[in-house]
Design a protein around this motif. Structure first.
Motif, PDB file in Angstrom:
ATOM      1  N   ALA A 158     118.800  99.650  41.180  1.00  0.00           N
ATOM      2  CA  ALA A 158     118.750  98.195  41.327  1.00  0.00           C
ATOM      3  C   ALA A 158     119.518  97.511  40.196  1.00  0.00           C
ATOM      4  O   ALA A 158     120.305  96.584  40.430  1.00  0.00           O
ATOM      5  N   TYR A 159     119.305  97.958  38.963  1.00  0.00           N
ATOM      6  CA  TYR A 159     120.030  97.353  37.837  1.00  0.00           C
ATOM      7  C   TYR A 159     121.515  97.699  37.889  1.00  0.00           C
ATOM      8  O   TYR A 159     122.352  96.925  37.401  1.00  0.00           O
ATOM      9  N   SER A 160     121.853  98.838  38.474  1.00  0.00           N
ATOM     10  CA  SER A 160     123.272  99.139  38.649  1.00  0.00           C
ATOM     11  C   SER A 160     123.927  98.132  39.594  1.00  0.00           C
ATOM     12  O   SER A 160     125.107  97.807  39.444  1.00  0.00           O
ATOM     13  N   SER A 161     123.159  97.615  40.560  1.00  0.00           N
ATOM     14  CA  SER A 161     123.695  96.588  41.467  1.00  0.00           C
ATOM     15  C   SER A 161     123.988  95.297  40.713  1.00  0.00           C
ATOM     16  O   SER A 161     124.983  94.613  40.988  1.00  0.00           O
ATOM     17  N   VAL A 162     123.103  94.930  39.779  1.00  0.00           N
ATOM     18  CA  VAL A 162     123.364  93.751  38.946  1.00  0.00           C
ATOM     19  C   VAL A 162     124.690  93.914  38.213  1.00  0.00           C
ATOM     20  O   VAL A 162     125.504  92.979  38.127  1.00  0.00           O
ATOM     21  N   SER A 163     124.932  95.111  37.692  1.00  0.00           N
ATOM     22  CA  SER A 163     126.172  95.377  36.966  1.00  0.00           C
ATOM     23  C   SER A 163     127.384  95.358  37.896  1.00  0.00           C
ATOM     24  O   SER A 163     128.393  94.695  37.616  1.00  0.00           O
ATOM     25  N   HIS A 164     127.294  96.055  39.027  1.00  0.00           N
ATOM     26  CA  HIS A 164     128.446  96.150  39.925  1.00  0.00           C
ATOM     27  C   HIS A 164     128.809  94.809  40.549  1.00  0.00           C
ATOM     28  O   HIS A 164     129.996  94.499  40.731  1.00  0.00           O
ATOM     29  N   LEU A 165     127.811  94.015  40.891  1.00  0.00           N
ATOM     30  CA  LEU A 165     128.116  92.727  41.520  1.00  0.00           C
ATOM     31  C   LEU A 165     128.618  91.705  40.507  1.00  0.00           C
ATOM     32  O   LEU A 165     129.217  90.702  40.883  1.00  0.00           O
ATOM     33  N   GLY A 166     128.392  91.971  39.219  1.00  0.00           N
ATOM     34  CA  GLY A 166     129.049  91.151  38.203  1.00  0.00           C
ATOM     35  C   GLY A 166     130.562  91.262  38.293  1.00  0.00           C
ATOM     36  O   GLY A 166     131.290  90.288  38.050  1.00  0.00           O
ATOM     37  N   ILE A 215     130.038  88.790  33.043  1.00  0.00           N
ATOM     38  CA  ILE A 215     130.282  89.896  32.101  1.00  0.00           C
ATOM     39  C   ILE A 215     128.985  90.314  31.415  1.00  0.00           C
ATOM     40  O   ILE A 215     128.725  91.508  31.224  1.00  0.00           O
ATOM     41  N   ILE A 216     128.144  89.335  31.066  1.00  0.00           N
ATOM     42  CA  ILE A 216     126.829  89.676  30.501  1.00  0.00           C
ATOM     43  C   ILE A 216     126.045  90.517  31.511  1.00  0.00           C
ATOM     44  O   ILE A 216     125.409  91.521  31.157  1.00  0.00           O
ATOM     45  N   GLY A 217     126.097  90.116  32.788  1.00  0.00           N
ATOM     46  CA  GLY A 217     125.402  90.876  33.828  1.00  0.00           C
ATOM     47  C   GLY A 217     125.935  92.286  33.972  1.00  0.00           C
ATOM     48  O   GLY A 217     125.164  93.240  34.171  1.00  0.00           O
ATOM     49  N   ILE A 218     127.257  92.448  33.848  1.00  0.00           N
ATOM     50  CA  ILE A 218     127.867  93.779  33.944  1.00  0.00           C
ATOM     51  C   ILE A 218     127.330  94.700  32.853  1.00  0.00           C
ATOM     52  O   ILE A 218     126.893  95.826  33.111  1.00  0.00           O
ATOM     53  N   VAL A 219     127.357  94.211  31.629  1.00  0.00           N
ATOM     54  CA  VAL A 219     126.948  95.037  30.491  1.00  0.00           C
ATOM     55  C   VAL A 219     125.424  95.160  30.436  1.00  0.00           C
ATOM     56  O   VAL A 219     124.884  96.259  30.238  1.00  0.00           O
ATOM     57  N   TYR A 220     124.725  94.046  30.610  1.00  0.00           N
ATOM     58  CA  TYR A 220     123.261  94.060  30.539  1.00  0.00           C
ATOM     59  C   TYR A 220     122.667  94.951  31.628  1.00  0.00           C
ATOM     60  O   TYR A 220     121.769  95.761  31.369  1.00  0.00           O
ATOM     61  N   GLY A 221     123.166  94.807  32.872  1.00  0.00           N
ATOM     62  CA  GLY A 221     122.650  95.624  33.965  1.00  0.00           C
ATOM     63  C   GLY A 221     122.834  97.103  33.700  1.00  0.00           C
ATOM     64  O   GLY A 221     121.944  97.920  33.977  1.00  0.00           O
TER      65      GLY A 221
END
Length: 516
Positions: free
Chosen positions: A307-315, A286-292
């Motif tokens: 790239a950061y959107s991928s961090v969020s989506h894969l969360g 969840i931190i990755g979703i919001v932080y990304g």
């Protein structure tokens, strides 16, 4: 030889043929790479029927032959509803990456296309391998060509980014190898199906401490590849410096190696440890979703934003897996596929813009919709799919993940849903800055609309986004069957809490209740 064997080894054969071609024959190398990759995709369509017709709990086109006698290592491969679509994703994107690199790659052409096909070989093998040693070999094979794709054909900081990618992944691989060797010493085999059956039946006994350490050994390797916060720092650098084809294969397929490993190996093999660690893993997801999403919002570079959107989506994918629900599992796999299509398309479209303007800075654009209306239309559809608009691909996966999480702990859903809201913010703002406004004179003269080659690349992905968003069961049926098999033994270990019987109602209160 089965059809699956052919799909696995055809990219390797194509790689060897390209390496044998004279390096001066650039057009012949490009044409052969395109024809070979298209042929592999067409042949891979034949995998769909065997998986659909196979009984739940069994792998289609399964084959197990002795490879090395001491220790006992088998060439053991097979497909189910999870691995099928990831293999198809790999075979679909490879010819598109060949096309997008047709003009942009103008040095070491022979080596570039050879590495691209070698990467396809490694990726397909990872999703098909049912022997841990074989899985590890394919895992490492896929690492090598991506390292060279970034390090040779990348941008200014390519060496730094390639080394960072390699070191992060190798660190995780070392931990996974230690865990694999330990399991082999306990089970006497590398065969995944035998090990899983032995762990579930109790024939292979692991103490809670052993389960926990083995789970962490696999988990860290897969979490780095996902990448899960805070192990994500290699990803933006790798994406920004990689060529367009490298970014597409990295985001669309290679990151799924991590989420696939979590779903296929970590959770079914070590269910008690997975449940024990689920709380902090979901917190990191969840931190990755919001932080990304928040970091994507402030990026001046288009590739770094995606790239950061991928961090969020894969969360979302990790959240769905560690919800331990059917909806969560189904949504996680569907989101893997949807993210592969939509984010791969975003990187391709960013690559189209870069070929025209030779800049990834958002400030270098503005008003692109005026000289290139069809490019802006393709970008808009892809952007809407990525943010999870209904009737497009990503909506189904995100909805199922949130539904699965809400069944366990509703507060998870509330925080994770912020990621979907923030995705709309950073993607719409990106679109506004790049495509709206008044186009400068210089940009107008250097921004032609889509050509035939680019239509051939992007239209199939847009059609898939529409298909996945509107005809879900054509993908979800085999996924659900495979997920149910993985979830069954895990679900059996869940504690069942029965609500206590309410106290009897006093006679006076009963009369009052009846009167009401």
């Amino acid at each position: 030889m089965t059809l699956l064997d052919a799909i696995i080894f055809l990219p390797l054969v194509a790689f060897l043929i390209i390496m044998a071609l004279p390096k001066e024959h650039h057009h012949a190398i490009r044409m052969f790479s395109l024809i070979a990759s298209l042929a592999i995709f067409v042949v891979s369509l034949g995998l769909i029927a065997p998986v659909w017709s196979e009984a739940p709990g069994k792998f289609a086109l399964e084959r197990s032959d002795l490879w090395i006698s001491t220790p006992a290592i088998n060439y053991h491969v097979g497909l189910d509803g999870i691995s099928l679509w990831l293999v198809m994703l790999s075979t679909l994107l490879t010819p598109l990456c060949v096309l997008v690199s047709w003009k942009s790659i103008d040095k070491n052409i022979k080596q570039f296309f050879a590495f691209l096909l070698l990467l396809e070989f490694g990726l397909i093998g990872v999703f098909c391998a049912l022997d841990f040693f074989l899985f590890f070999v394919f895992w490492e094979v896929s690492l090598v060509p991506m390292y060279f794709l970034i390090g040779i054909w990348g941008h200014d900081r390519r060496i730094y980014s390639a080394l960072k990618f390699f070191l992060y992944t190798m660190a995780g691989s070392a931990l996974m190898l230690v865990a694999i060797i330990y399991i082999y010493n306990q089970a006497g085999t590398f065969d995944y199906t035998k090990i899983l059956a032995g762990l579930q039946s109790g024939a292979i006994g692991l103490s809670p401490t052993e389960q926990l350490w083995l789970f962490l050994g696999f988990f860290i390797a897969f979490a780095i590849k996902v990448p899960l916060f805070p192990l994500h720092t290699w990803l933006p650098d790798a994406h920004v410096e990689a060529p367009t084809a490298g970014s597409v294969m990295l985001a669309s397929v290679m990151l799924k190696m991590g989420t696939y490993g979590l779903l296929r190996f970590c959770v079914p093999m070590f269910p008690n440890a997975a449940r024990q660690c689920a709380g902090w893993i979901v917190t990191l997801a969840i931190i990755g979703i919001v932080y990304g999403a928040l970091v994507a919002m402030v990026q001046p570079n288009m590739k770094k934003l995606v790239a950061y959107s991928s961090v969020s989506h894969l969360g979302f994918v990790v959240l769905g897996i560690f919800s331990f629900t059917q909806q969560g599992f189904d949504g996680a796999v569907y989101q893997m596929l949807a993210h592969g299509i939509s984010t791969g398309a975003l990187f391709l479209l960013v690559g189209f813009l870069y070929e025209r303007r030779h800049s990834l800075d958002i400030d270098a654009y503005g008003g692109v919709a005026t000289p290139a209306p069809w490019l802006s239309t393709a970008f808009m559809i892809t952007m809407l799919a990525s943010m999870g608009l209904p009737m497009l691909s990503n909506f189904i996966g995100e909805y199922l993940v949130l539904q699965g999480a809400s069944l366990v702990y509703f507060r998870w859903t509330v925080f994770a849903a912020l990621g979907a809201i923030l995705a709309a913010c950073y993607l719409l703002w990106l679109y506004q800055r790049v495509f709206f406004g008044k186009a400068s004179e210089d940009l107008t003269h250097h921004m032609p609309d889509l050509n035939f080659r680019e239509y051939a690349i992007i239209v199939p992905l847009i059609l898939l986004m529409l298909w996945m968003g509107s005809y879900t069961q054509s993908f979800l049926t085999p996924i659900s069957a495979a997920d149910a098999v993985l979830l069954g033994p895990i679900d059996a270990r869940r504690e069942i809490h029965v609500r206590a019987t309410p106290p009897p109602i006093a006679p006076a209160n009963r009369e009052l209740a009846n009167a009401r």
